[in-house]
Design a protein around this motif. Structure first.
Motif, PDB file in Angstrom:
ATOM      1  N   HIS B  56       0.830  -1.209   0.000  1.00  0.00           N
ATOM      2  CA  HIS B  56       0.000   0.000   0.000  1.00  0.00           C
ATOM      3  C   HIS B  56       0.865   1.260   0.000  1.00  0.00           C
ATOM      4  CE1 HIS B  56      -3.056   2.923   1.133  1.00  0.00           C
ATOM      5  NE2 HIS B  56      -2.301   3.275   2.156  1.00  0.00           N
ATOM      6  N   SER B  57       1.912   1.257   0.842  1.00  0.00           N
ATOM      7  CA  SER B  57       2.784   2.435   0.913  1.00  0.00           C
ATOM      8  C   SER B  57       3.426   2.704  -0.443  1.00  0.00           C
ATOM      9  CB  SER B  57       3.868   2.224   1.967  1.00  0.00           C
ATOM     10  OG  SER B  57       3.284   1.882   3.192  1.00  0.00           O
ATOM     11  N   LEU B  58       3.878   1.627  -1.092  1.00  0.00           N
ATOM     12  CA  LEU B  58       4.497   1.789  -2.413  1.00  0.00           C
ATOM     13  C   LEU B  58       3.467   2.313  -3.417  1.00  0.00           C
ATOM     14  CD1 LEU B  58       6.643  -1.465  -2.523  1.00  0.00           C
ATOM     15  CD2 LEU B  58       7.388   0.860  -1.983  1.00  0.00           C
ATOM     16  N   VAL B  60       0.873   4.224  -2.781  1.00  0.00           N
ATOM     17  CA  VAL B  60       0.662   5.656  -2.527  1.00  0.00           C
ATOM     18  C   VAL B  60       1.788   6.460  -3.153  1.00  0.00           C
ATOM     19  CG1 VAL B  60       0.521   7.447  -0.759  1.00  0.00           C
ATOM     20  CG2 VAL B  60      -0.617   5.283  -0.390  1.00  0.00           C
TER      21      VAL B  60
END
Lengths: 493, 493
Positions: B56-58, B60
């Protein structure tokens, strides 16, 4: 009617559909009026349940109007409204119900904008070194890296709880500044404008939030914990009546059934109050000293008491299950256990009420000790009563099972109440509650000095208790209230 | 060491403070290294617990970089980056962990911007009619009115749950547009620019969120409910071992104590899962059909099962209290009750596991019926065992109290499991779970047809049960999986 008869003769599905649709259409105005009245009623109830909600809405309107008009005039003058936009945005996003939440968001927004802006300027400076072709690549990589890492930190519970909004604004500002494509001097102007308008917006929110009927998260937390204890107490108080009534009586009275349901609803809300308590405690940390609360009030201790209250509520939930099932124990046996069972529940109830009022008024909770000791005595009484009881037929054993379970559960509840009492005493010494003993040494805030102030002289069944209440307590409470406004003025966060 | 000795000779408080400060300073590098290692470890654990967080962080980072660079180039070309700002802002604010949350926020933002923009244009048009002096007054009043009313609607629970963000953006856009001080033609350009950039930002988020490892709120809800049932089952499974062990054994083995603690932690998380379940269900409603879930999947039914699981967890919490206290019942009595008590708990455990796996695989939950019936039989066995038991001495009666309580609590838990089973059967028919009986009529989705599919032939103690399992079940499950991609492609929200 005519249409109905046609349907009865059976002219196919199409007609039936038409009739249904027609009926629906005819009923529509009435339905929508009903619906509107319903919505209006429930909306009115939301306002009546907590009038501070209405005041909050008016405060938001006021803050937004002030900031809007300020920038309406300024943008007319400048011919350009971009910087004013940030102030409007800040007010809309930052103004929350409680002071703590508003402060938390304002400060998060302010600091995040400042640091991310500085970092963004640095990033653009760095990217410039890589020439015209390298610049977008370096900028893209930096934005990717920072956004990915920051997004990941939002999964860390401690950051999620306190700085979630700050991280969001950090990512936002960094991306905006670093890819804005402006030259450095223009960026600085841009950053300065944005920061100043955010400060204007945030300050407007904080001032309006603090000046007109402030809603303190800390105070709400205190009230919530106290009312949770009261709800448990109410159940235990009502429990006696429920328990003694016979099965026939239970089916008889409709009115009292309604009351009982209300009583049940009470403790049920305690079961799920964890999230509310935690978010209130989180916001309360941001609040400056106010009223009788100092800046570093031990909010965590309230959470501890809340957790114990929930433990107690779980046991009450189990107890409630037993009560609703039919109890058909032999009368003699039931009568023997009933006395001490009822005493346990009523004394626990009284203890909880005393603790709740101690939390509310922030006074020494020692008055609860008497009831806690009484409930402990009742446990012993129950054991003695059991020793005297003999079970004559095997059938009796099956019948006494529910009664025995009720008794064990009440014993567990009594122990829970004891723990709650200890925890409230701890809070009392941590938060320097108004004590009945003015000799408490201020150098040992963590010692549980109050707990020793009452020492019951108990054998296994004894009931002698020595309590000393100093009559100066009310007087010194007044002094305390007079002292506090100074603390309330501190805004040194 | 030298410094320590000087302190021992007592050269005043200043020296002591200095020493303390010095010690703290000396320990600082070590401490901060330890702290950093600790933080790194816990951060790594957060990623390992759910690797989707890293992804998810990647995602974003990727979305933000794409949108940033798109507007970096455009703003270089235009010489002005304001409209691009909205796209960056949209991505940062709208990109959430689950698809449902991202969709909910994107759609809220889009529609709120559209309607508030239109209303804002109308408001400015209206204000213009009042002349130059009247205009700011009318605008201010309108902003105040709309902000106050909208803020109040945010207290209405249904709006709070689903449209909170929409209302926020509505207030924001209305204020911005109505007080922007532009002429109408310029406002329309401004509104159109803002809407189109928001659409670009929102679409980027939705596409990236859907394309690379989508996290479905609905799937998470399903898994959460199933794993909650499993946690309850694990406790009931482990309960037998705990219950039979003697007090000495309990103190003996350290390793198994650790296991036991882990087992306890399991069901404890069920106690407080209400908020998570509700927010997941709220987000799941926004999700399009995917995998085996249709668009209007009965998510509310999952909440119902979750509430019953919590009811069960409360009773397990009570049971856990009894187990931890010493049980010293007479051996003979204990032995008699133990059989049926253990059977109840193990059959309830098996039933819960079967139900959990039915929810997970979305297949007919009838396999649980067998265990539910068995646990009911065990309740009757317990009653018979009690009838055969006689209590010889009064002391025995006191000693059997805890055992009796454990038995009653397990009976309550068994009843709870029965209700959970009913609720899962309801879900199975509402959501058209893969059935073992292909003859189920699709016209009665609310009937509990599956419940009749197993009919135990029971007397008070009988154990004959008739079950028919069709061997085609695995085959038809495969068909189902092959069919579903079509449904998954629907995005018709």
């Amino acid at each position: 009617m005519e249409i109905d008869q046609r349907a009865a003769t059976g002219q196919g599905k199409g007609v039936q559909h038409f009739i249904r649709g027609w009926g629906w259409l005819k009923a529509l105005p009435g339905k929508s009026t009903n619906k509107a009245v319903e919505v209006a009623k429930s909306t009115k109830k939301i306002g009546q349940d907590d009038p501070r909600r209405v005041i909050h809405s008016l405060k938001v309107g006021l803050a937004l109007t002030l900031v809007s008009l300020l920038y309406y005039w300024r943008s007319l003058y400048d011919g350009f409204g971009v910087s004013g936009m940030w102030a409007v945005m800040t007010v809309v996003v930052v103004f929350e119900f409680t002071v703590g939440a508003t402060l938390s968001k304002s400060l998060n927004r302010g600091f995040a904008t400042f640091f991310a802006g500085a970092l963004g300027v640095g990033a653009q400076h760095l990217a410039c070194l890589f020439g015209e072709k390298g610049e977008p690549i370096v900028l893209g990589m930096l934005v990717f890296l920072l956004a990915a890492v920051s997004s990941f930190t939002r999964f860390i519970p401690r950051i999620k709880a306190r700085y979630d909004y700050g991280v969001l604004i950090f990512i936002l500002t960094f991306s905006l500044v670093s890819v804005s494509g402006y030259r450095i001097d223009k960026i600085l102007l841009f950053a300065q404008q944005r920061l100043s308008t955010i400060v204007v917006g945030g300050a407007t929110c904080i001032i309006i939030s603090l000046s007109a009927c402030p809603v303190w998260a800390g105070e709400d937390l205190q009230k919530l914990i106290a009312s949770n204890l009261e709800k448990l107490a109410n159940y235990l108080e009502g429990f006696g009546g429920e328990y003694c009534r016979d099965a026939e009586e239970k089916q008889g009275v409709g009115d009292s059934e309604g009351d009982k349901a209300a009583l049940l609803q009470g403790y049920k809300s305690v079961l799920n109050s964890k999230n509310t308590e935690e978010s209130l405690a989180n916001f309360a940390r941001w609040e400056p000293g106010h009223g009788r609360f100092r800046f570093r009030h031990p909010w965590k201790q309230y959470l501890k008491i809340g957790a114990l209250a929930r433990q107690c509520a779980y046991r009450i939930e189990a107890l409630n299950g037993y009560i609703n099932s039919d109890i058909q124990a032999p009368w003699e046996f039931r009568n023997k256990l009933q006395g001490s069972t009822l005493k346990m529940s009523s004394e626990s109830s009284k203890a909880l009420k005393a603790l709740a009022s101690a939390i509310k008024t922030m006074t020494d909770p020692s008055t609860a000790n008497f009831h806690v000791e009484n409930s402990k005595t009742a446990i012993n009484d129950l054991k003695i009563a059991l020793k005297d009881t003999s079970v004559e037929t095997p059938a009796d054993l099956q019948a006494i099972l529910p009664i025995a379970s009720v008794a064990s559960t009440i014993i567990e509840i009594t122990r829970c109440v004891e723990k709650i009492s200890e925890s409230v005493h701890e809070l009392s010494s941590l938060a320097h509650f108004q004590s009945f003993e003015p000799t408490v040494s201020p150098e040992k805030p963590h010692g549980l000095l109050h707990r020793g102030s009452i020492k019951p002289v108990l054998g296994s069944g004894g009931e002698h208790v020595i309590i000393t209440v100093h009559p100066t307590s009310t007087h010194s409470l007044e002094n305390k209230i007079l002292e506090t406004p100074k603390a309330g003025q501190r805004l040194d966060m």
